[in-house]
Design an enzyme around this catalytic site. Structure first.
Site, PDB file in Angstrom:
ATOM      1  N   SER A  88       0.924  -1.273   0.048  1.00  0.00           N
ATOM      2  CA  SER A  88       0.063   0.029   0.106  1.00  0.00           C
ATOM      3  C   SER A  88       0.749   1.333  -0.064  1.00  0.00           C
ATOM      4  O   SER A  88       0.326   2.511  -0.041  1.00  0.00           O
ATOM      5  CB  SER A  88      -0.989   0.098   1.171  1.00  0.00           C
ATOM      6  N   LYS A 146       0.028   3.692  -2.813  1.00  0.00           N
ATOM      7  CA  LYS A 146      -0.803   4.738  -2.718  1.00  0.00           C
ATOM      8  C   LYS A 146      -0.349   6.212  -2.711  1.00  0.00           C
ATOM      9  O   LYS A 146      -0.906   7.103  -2.749  1.00  0.00           O
ATOM     10  CB  LYS A 146      -1.823   4.483  -1.601  1.00  0.00           C
ATOM     11  N   SER A 205      -6.179   3.686   3.733  1.00  0.00           N
ATOM     12  CA  SER A 205      -5.670   2.920   2.676  1.00  0.00           C
ATOM     13  C   SER A 205      -6.795   2.101   1.680  1.00  0.00           C
ATOM     14  O   SER A 205      -6.569   1.109   1.283  1.00  0.00           O
ATOM     15  CB  SER A 205      -4.551   1.961   3.162  1.00  0.00           C
ATOM     16  N   LYS A 242       2.442   6.360   6.222  1.00  0.00           N
ATOM     17  CA  LYS A 242       1.420   5.309   5.289  1.00  0.00           C
ATOM     18  C   LYS A 242       2.099   3.890   5.631  1.00  0.00           C
ATOM     19  O   LYS A 242       3.250   3.711   5.446  1.00  0.00           O
ATOM     20  CB  LYS A 242       1.645   5.700   4.032  1.00  0.00           C
TER      21      LYS A 242
END
Length: 310
Positions: free
Chosen positions: A85, A88, A145, A258
Site C-alpha cells: 500500500s 498509494k 488505505s 503510510k
C-alpha cells in the site's frame, strides 16, 4: 588571408566556448535545480543514528534528512521490494497534480468494488454508486488505505486504472525512480509491481513538497462531507496513527506516515518525523508479521527515531 583565418578561428573558439557553457548550465539546471530530481541523495559521513540497521526487524531500510537529502542510515536500500500500500503515495500525488478541482464529486462505480472484494483489498468504507468529493477520496486513499478511493480517482482522471498507471510510471521516470514499475494503483501484489526503499524515499521527499499531500499525510483522522449514501459523512483514521497508539519519540514527533502490508512483502512503513529541529523520512519494508502480530514496522520507526542524537 592569415588575418581572415585567425578571425575565423577566434569566432569558432568563442562559439564552442559559449556552447560548452550553455550545455553545462543546462545540465546543472536539469540535475540539481529542477525539483523533480530529488534522487541526488548523499551519504552523511558522521551519522547521528546510534542504532545499527542490523538490529531492526525490517530487512530494507533508508533514513533521509529531508532538508538536504542526506542518507543517515540504509540497509539493502536498492534491493527490489514489493511496495504494497505504499503504492498509494504515488497514486495520491499524481491525482493531486492532475485534479483541477479537489471539491469535484466523483461517482464510484459498481464494477470497482467486486474486484476489490475478491482481492480482499483494504477499503475506505464507501459504497457502490456513492458520490464522493475528490479531496475525501484522497484522504480515503492515504489514511485508511482505501482501494476504492484509489480506483475512483484513477477512473476520474485517466478514464481507467491502467491509464492512470501509465501516469504513475511516467512520474516515476521523471523523478529518476529507475528501479520502479507500477501495475496498479492500490499495491495489490503483482510480480511486475516493484520498487526500492531508496526510490520510495525519492517519491516521498518529492510528494511532501505539495501542501495538499503533506496535509493529508500528516493527518490522524478525517471526516468526509455528507454524500448520497452517507448523509452524516464518514470518519476514518490513519492506519499508522492507530498502530502508533499514542507512542511517540523522545526528542520529537512522528508527524505522519503510510503503512503497507501483503503476505509477499510483510510489514512496510513510510514515515515523516521531526527530531529536534530537523525533519526526517524513514522507509522500511519486509518486516515479518501481519495485521494481527506486533507491528514491527512501527517498532522499527520508534527505535530509529529514538536513537538519533544519542
Amino acid at each position: 588571408m592569415v588575418r581572415k583565418v585567425k578571425k575565423e578561428s577566434l569566432e569558432i573558439f568563442i562559439f564552442v566556448t559559449f556552447l560548452l557553457i550553455a550545455v553545462i548550465t543546462a545540465s546543472v539546471y536539469k540535475f540539481i535545480i529542477t525539483p523533480e530530481n530529488q534522487h541526488i541523495f548523499k551519504i552523511e559521513p558522521d551519522s547521528t543514528v546510534s542504532i545499527s540497521p542490523d538490529k531492526l526487524n525490517s530487512p530494507n531500510v533508508i533514513l533521509i534528512r529531508l532538508k538536504d537529502h542526506a542518507i543517515l542510515m540504509q540497509k539493502n536500500s536498492e534491493e527490489k521490494i514489493y511496495p504494497a500500500s505504499l503504492t498509494k503515495i504515488m497514486t495520491a500525488i499524481v491525482a493531486i497534480e492532475n485534479l483541477p478541482n479537489l471539491k469535484e464529486e466523483i461517482r464510484l462505480t459498481n464494477s470497482t468494488f467486486q474486484r476489490l472484494y475478491e482481492a480482499d483489498a483494504s477499503m475506505t468504507g464507501f459504497q457502490p454508486g456513492e458520490k464522493v468529493s475528490a479531496i475525501d477520496l484522497l484522504y480515503g486513499a492515504l489514511l485508511p488505505s482505501g482501494a476504492e478511493s484509489c480506483i475512483g480517482l484513477a477512473n476520474q482522471i485517466a478514464g481507467s486504472e491502467q491509464g492512470f498507471v501509465k501516469m504513475m510510471n511516467q512520474k516515476a521516470a521523471d523523478l529518476g525512480m529507475d528501479n520502479t514499475h507500477f501495475e496498479n494503483v492500490t499495491g495489490i501484489h503483482n510480480e511486475n509491481h516493484y520498487t526500492t526503499v531508496e526510490n520510495l524515499a525519492v517519491l516521498l521527499s518529492y510528494a511532501l513538497q505539495n501542501d495538499t499531500f503533506r496535509d493529508i499525510f500528516t493527518s490522524s483522522r478525517h471526516s468526509t462531507q455528507p454524500t448520497n449514501k452517507h448523509p452524516d459523512g464518514i470518519t476514518f483514521y490513519s492506519t499508522m496513527f492507530e498502530e502508533l497508539d499514542n507512542q511517540n519519540i523522545i526528542d520529537g514527533e512522528i508527524l505522519g506516515g503510510k503503512t503497507g502490508y501483503t503476505d509477499e512483502v510483510g510489514l512496510c512503513l513510510a514515515s515523516l518525523a521531526k527530531v529536534g529541529r530537523q525533519e526526517y523520512i524513514l522507509i522500511s519494508a519486509g518486516a515479518k508479521g501481519d495485521h494481527h502480530s506486533e507491528q514491527y514496522n512501527i517498532t522499527d520507526a520508534l527505535a530509529v527515531y529514538n536513537s538519533m542524537g544519542k
